[in-house]
Design a protein around this motif. Structure first.
Motif, PDB file in Angstrom:
ATOM      1  N   ASP A  99       1.268  -0.908   3.508  1.00 44.37           N
ATOM      2  CA  ASP A  99       1.390   0.214   4.441  1.00 44.37           C
ATOM      3  C   ASP A  99       0.694  -0.186   5.738  1.00 44.37           C
ATOM      4  O   ASP A  99       0.168  -1.285   5.839  1.00 44.37           O
ATOM      5  CB  ASP A  99       0.757   1.470   3.822  1.00 44.37           C
ATOM      6  N   THR A 103      -4.163   2.461   6.032  1.00 43.17           N
ATOM      7  CA  THR A 103      -3.661   2.951   4.750  1.00 43.17           C
ATOM      8  C   THR A 103      -3.712   1.841   3.694  1.00 43.17           C
ATOM      9  O   THR A 103      -4.047   2.090   2.528  1.00 43.17           O
ATOM     10  CB  THR A 103      -2.228   3.495   4.930  1.00 43.17           C
ATOM     11  N   MET A 106      -7.043   1.707   2.220  1.00 42.55           N
ATOM     12  CA  MET A 106      -7.250   2.689   1.145  1.00 42.55           C
ATOM     13  C   MET A 106      -6.714   2.146  -0.186  1.00 42.55           C
ATOM     14  O   MET A 106      -7.337   2.295  -1.235  1.00 42.55           O
ATOM     15  CB  MET A 106      -6.570   4.020   1.487  1.00 42.55           C
ATOM     16  N   TYR A 107      -5.521   1.541  -0.152  1.00 38.43           N
ATOM     17  CA  TYR A 107      -4.967   0.950  -1.375  1.00 38.43           C
ATOM     18  C   TYR A 107      -5.862  -0.172  -1.899  1.00 38.43           C
ATOM     19  O   TYR A 107      -6.099  -0.298  -3.103  1.00 38.43           O
ATOM     20  CB  TYR A 107      -3.561   0.389  -1.121  1.00 38.43           C
TER      21      TYR A 107
ATOM     22  N   VAL B  23      -5.624  12.506   3.593  1.00 43.81           N
ATOM     23  CA  VAL B  23      -6.977  13.048   3.535  1.00 43.81           C
ATOM     24  C   VAL B  23      -8.023  11.967   3.236  1.00 43.81           C
ATOM     25  O   VAL B  23      -8.018  11.359   2.175  1.00 43.81           O
ATOM     26  CB  VAL B  23      -7.079  14.156   2.468  1.00 43.81           C
ATOM     27  N   ASP B  24      -8.891  11.777   4.219  1.00 35.15           N
ATOM     28  CA  ASP B  24      -9.987  10.810   4.100  1.00 35.15           C
ATOM     29  C   ASP B  24     -11.291  11.621   4.062  1.00 35.15           C
ATOM     30  O   ASP B  24     -11.615  12.323   5.014  1.00 35.15           O
ATOM     31  CB  ASP B  24      -9.930   9.887   5.322  1.00 35.15           C
ATOM     32  N   LYS B  27     -13.527  11.822   6.972  1.00 38.24           N
ATOM     33  CA  LYS B  27     -13.063  12.414   8.235  1.00 38.24           C
ATOM     34  C   LYS B  27     -12.931  13.923   8.194  1.00 38.24           C
ATOM     35  O   LYS B  27     -12.802  14.566   9.237  1.00 38.24           O
ATOM     36  CB  LYS B  27     -11.700  11.809   8.626  1.00 38.24           C
ATOM     37  N   ASN B  60       0.373  10.763   2.081  1.00 39.23           N
ATOM     38  CA  ASN B  60       0.467   9.329   1.810  1.00 39.23           C
ATOM     39  C   ASN B  60      -0.359   9.038   0.556  1.00 39.23           C
ATOM     40  O   ASN B  60      -1.567   9.311   0.517  1.00 39.23           O
ATOM     41  CB  ASN B  60      -0.051   8.524   3.003  1.00 39.23           C
ATOM     42  N   ALA B  62      -1.696   6.562  -0.783  1.00 38.78           N
ATOM     43  CA  ALA B  62      -2.874   5.672  -0.711  1.00 38.78           C
ATOM     44  C   ALA B  62      -4.166   6.472  -0.651  1.00 38.78           C
ATOM     45  O   ALA B  62      -5.174   6.116  -1.265  1.00 38.78           O
ATOM     46  CB  ALA B  62      -2.783   4.762   0.517  1.00 38.78           C
ATOM     47  N   PHE B  63      -4.120   7.564   0.115  1.00 41.94           N
ATOM     48  CA  PHE B  63      -5.334   8.345   0.331  1.00 41.94           C
ATOM     49  C   PHE B  63      -5.750   9.102  -0.927  1.00 41.94           C
ATOM     50  O   PHE B  63      -6.893   9.500  -1.053  1.00 41.94           O
ATOM     51  CB  PHE B  63      -5.122   9.325   1.499  1.00 41.94           C
ATOM     52  N   ARG B 239      -2.933  12.176  11.891  1.00 40.57           N
ATOM     53  CA  ARG B 239      -4.279  12.277  12.460  1.00 40.57           C
ATOM     54  C   ARG B 239      -4.372  13.203  13.667  1.00 40.57           C
ATOM     55  O   ARG B 239      -5.355  13.919  13.838  1.00 40.57           O
ATOM     56  CB  ARG B 239      -4.775  10.869  12.849  1.00 40.57           C
TER      57      ARG B 239
END
Lengths: 271, 271
Positions: A99, A103, A106-107, B23-24, B27, B60, B62-63, B239
């Motif tokens: 990605d 992103t 994050m993975y 969502v992080d 942040k 997404n 990944a998050f 974002r």
């Protein structure tokens, strides 16, 4: 795990076998469905019976995600069991992720830090900044899809891009990326004759080779064209081992199938 | 959801905005960390404040994976909340999956059946038999990566393959796949001028366009080249909306940012 440690394990076990843990509840022995966590129970039995015959395990994340929270828990338990009981074994999250930069980070954290896999498979389509976040993790390995073992590989991967097949462009371009020493590559066994060309581009890298067995690839051919002085091959077999029996003897039968492959590998290693 | 329903929602709301729920925990407003499920609490507040301004939400994966079981549970709760409270909203699992046939089927089941998303993003590198398992689900939508919004898009996607850029080959080839009517495409907004060419190949398909806002894409340009008579665009902003404020007013500020985009879209739709 470092590649030096992996090479040493291959020599010690006389095996470069990777076992794919692709657990489908419709295919596992039905008596396991009574267990609290049938997926983990299946994996644990397979691991207990085969860990001395292989150097790597590769759960494909699709099979865990398909069962939601239950599947994700089984994946966590499986990798924890491997890391606790068999830290010498190389672990691969077959996730085919990729990605945009933040992103991918994050993975990478999900697979390298939280789940503590040694490696993860990554798709190249989005290019450098989708792969480099994975490569930033030292002693973790990013296994980039180059030439896959399915029919669809001929749709784009083998097409000619600026005078060279796309998968070769992927190999060459990826060598220029930051921390490229953390790269390994997926190269399907169904196209063993391609391996000679591939080795000209990446002589030293480890190759993860799916498609031996169920998908028709030939071990001797793969080794002939793909092996280097450090071996640098991980031959994956999933269905041919884990689903060789769906009776109560499934783990023993899996072990005997793994043993057949390990012995074939031992012959090749001592040639 | 059918594309006809989606088109009708776009007309009703005078919006083709998609909000990315990436969502992080580093942040989001820090007061949310006291909640039992901060990720879901954040998503719920954003959804409650913005659902009348957008036609789609795009978490997404990944998050969520980065937070393990906790993250996966938050994803399940988020999609369930959307499906229960706002069934008229189009949901996108931005997962960028893709694997050999039987494995892609597992991913398709995970996202279309278990999680009940309307659509999932899929990477094209492995070709036809890695994508068709997703396309087999009727009234579900497979959003294929064509031209992404990151710098790495120029590594392979824009390279010339048999006289045509790879992303155009992906568009043309994918049109021949079974159930191709269930395809949509990812096309990055940072390359708006490419959209005219893309529309020549796929005049009718929906395009999911990331990269407006944070990544520098321009809405007017995207619409000029990419819109058709049914609109057939989903413009994603993540974002720029969800992290516009990290104070207690984050949801209201997100709504005002979404409103700005919706109003800009309304002007374009009534031109």
């Amino acid at each position: 795990m470092t590649t030096t440690q992996l090479i040493s394990e291959i020599q010690k076990k006389q095996s470069f076998l990777c076992i794919g843990l692709d657990v489908d509840l419709n295919k596992i022995p039905q008596h396991l469905l009574k267990e609290e966590d049938p997926i983990f129970a299946f994996n644990k039995a397979v691991i207990d019976a085969t860990h001395h015959l292989c150097v790597a395990y590769k759960p494909n994340t699709a099979f865990y995600e398909a069962y939601g929270i239950k599947g994700w828990k089984a994946l966590e338990k499986t990798i924890k069991y491997l890391n606790d009981k068999h830290p010498e074994i190389f672990t691969i999250a077959d996730a085919k992720r990729g990605d945009i930069g933040n992103t991918s980070t994050m993975y990478a954290k999900a697979f390298f830090e939280d789940l503590a896999f040694d490696s993860v498979t990554v798709a190249p389509y989005m290019g450098k900044d989708s792969v480099e976040p994975f490569l930033a993790f030292e002693n973790k390995h990013t296994i980039l899809l180059a030439l896959t073992s399915n029919q669809g590989a001929f749709d784009f991967q083998t097409k000619t891009v600026d005078g060279k097949e796309l998968y070769k462009q992927v190999l060459e371009t990826s060598k220029t990326w930051k921390n490229a020493h953390n790269l390994m590559y997926v190269v399907g066994a169904t196209k063993a004759e391609y391996l000679a060309d591939i080795r000209k581009i990446i002589p030293d890298s480890f190759l993860l080779v799916p498609g031996v067995g169920a998908q028709g690839g030939n071990l001797q051919e793969v080794c002939k064209y793909g092996m280097n002085t450090n071996v640098s091959l991980l031959i994956n077999s999933s269905r041919g081992i884990i689903y060789a029996s769906n009776g109560e003897d499934f783990a023993q039968v899996a072990a005997s199938k793994a043993k057949e492959l390990q012995e074939e590998m031992q012959v090749i290693l001592t040639q």
